[in-house]
Write an enzyme that holds these catalytic residues in place. Sequence first.
Site, short mmCIF file in Angstrom:
data_model
loop_
_atom_site.label_atom_id
_atom_site.label_comp_id
_atom_site.label_asym_id
_atom_site.label_seq_id
_atom_site.Cartn_x
_atom_site.Cartn_y
_atom_site.Cartn_z
N HIS A 1 -0.87 -1.97 -1.33
CA HIS A 1 0.14 -1.76 -2.37
C HIS A 1 0.18 -0.32 -2.87
O HIS A 1 1.25 0.27 -3.01
CB HIS A 1 -0.07 -2.71 -3.54
CG HIS A 1 0.39 -4.10 -3.28
ND1 HIS A 1 0.38 -5.06 -4.26
CD2 HIS A 1 0.86 -4.69 -2.17
CE1 HIS A 1 0.83 -6.20 -3.76
NE2 HIS A 1 1.11 -5.99 -2.48
N LYS B 1 2.60 -8.53 -7.49
CA LYS B 1 1.26 -8.49 -8.05
C LYS B 1 0.24 -8.78 -6.94
O LYS B 1 0.56 -9.48 -6.01
CB LYS B 1 1.13 -9.49 -9.20
CG LYS B 1 1.41 -10.94 -8.81
CD LYS B 1 1.19 -11.84 -9.98
CE LYS B 1 1.46 -13.26 -9.69
NZ LYS B 1 1.20 -13.83 -8.42
#
Length: 190
Positions: A128, A146
């Site tokens: 990420h 997330k």
Amino acid sequence: YKDWISIKRRGFLARACGPVTGRLNSGCMQHTERFAESTVDKSPRRVFSKTRKARLGFIGAGWWSTTYYMPLLRRRPDVDLVAVCGLDEAVLRRCQRDFGFALTTPDYHQLLQGRLNGVIVGSPHSLHADHALAALHAGCHVMVEKALTTSAKAARQLVALAKERGLHVVVPCGWQYRPIGTKSLSVNNY
């Protein structure tokens, strides 16, 4: 950091394609095709931009992106699904066929060379930070599924870069708006 990390998906599209009004299902979007079909075109509260379209790319073509975000965003008149990056060629072909992506590639650097307004990062958590930083460097608003990053240091770097460049980093956490979330808040007096 609260000013720079938004938890509302609506804000991501508003910043990528201009003002958009209305609510997205009390802050949480459903991930079914049926919901997307029944609300996107018919909601009297939703006003879409008539002059601009957000040009979006996806880094990661896994289950959540292909069954949740892509079907929902494909139906929005103010969104163009431009490019998708993933490692499985068969999945990329299905994404191109089902969602109309002009570019499919295994290389996220190639994806970021396009003129994108925003990027949705749905890659493995350990990637990420790298993917989001690259998208911010390319001038894109970023929605990172997330977890934002796997370290606080990397999260701070993302926020600092977004702030420096006037871009937004969005972490979509809508479950707190679902009935069970709101009820638990009221029971626990938060």
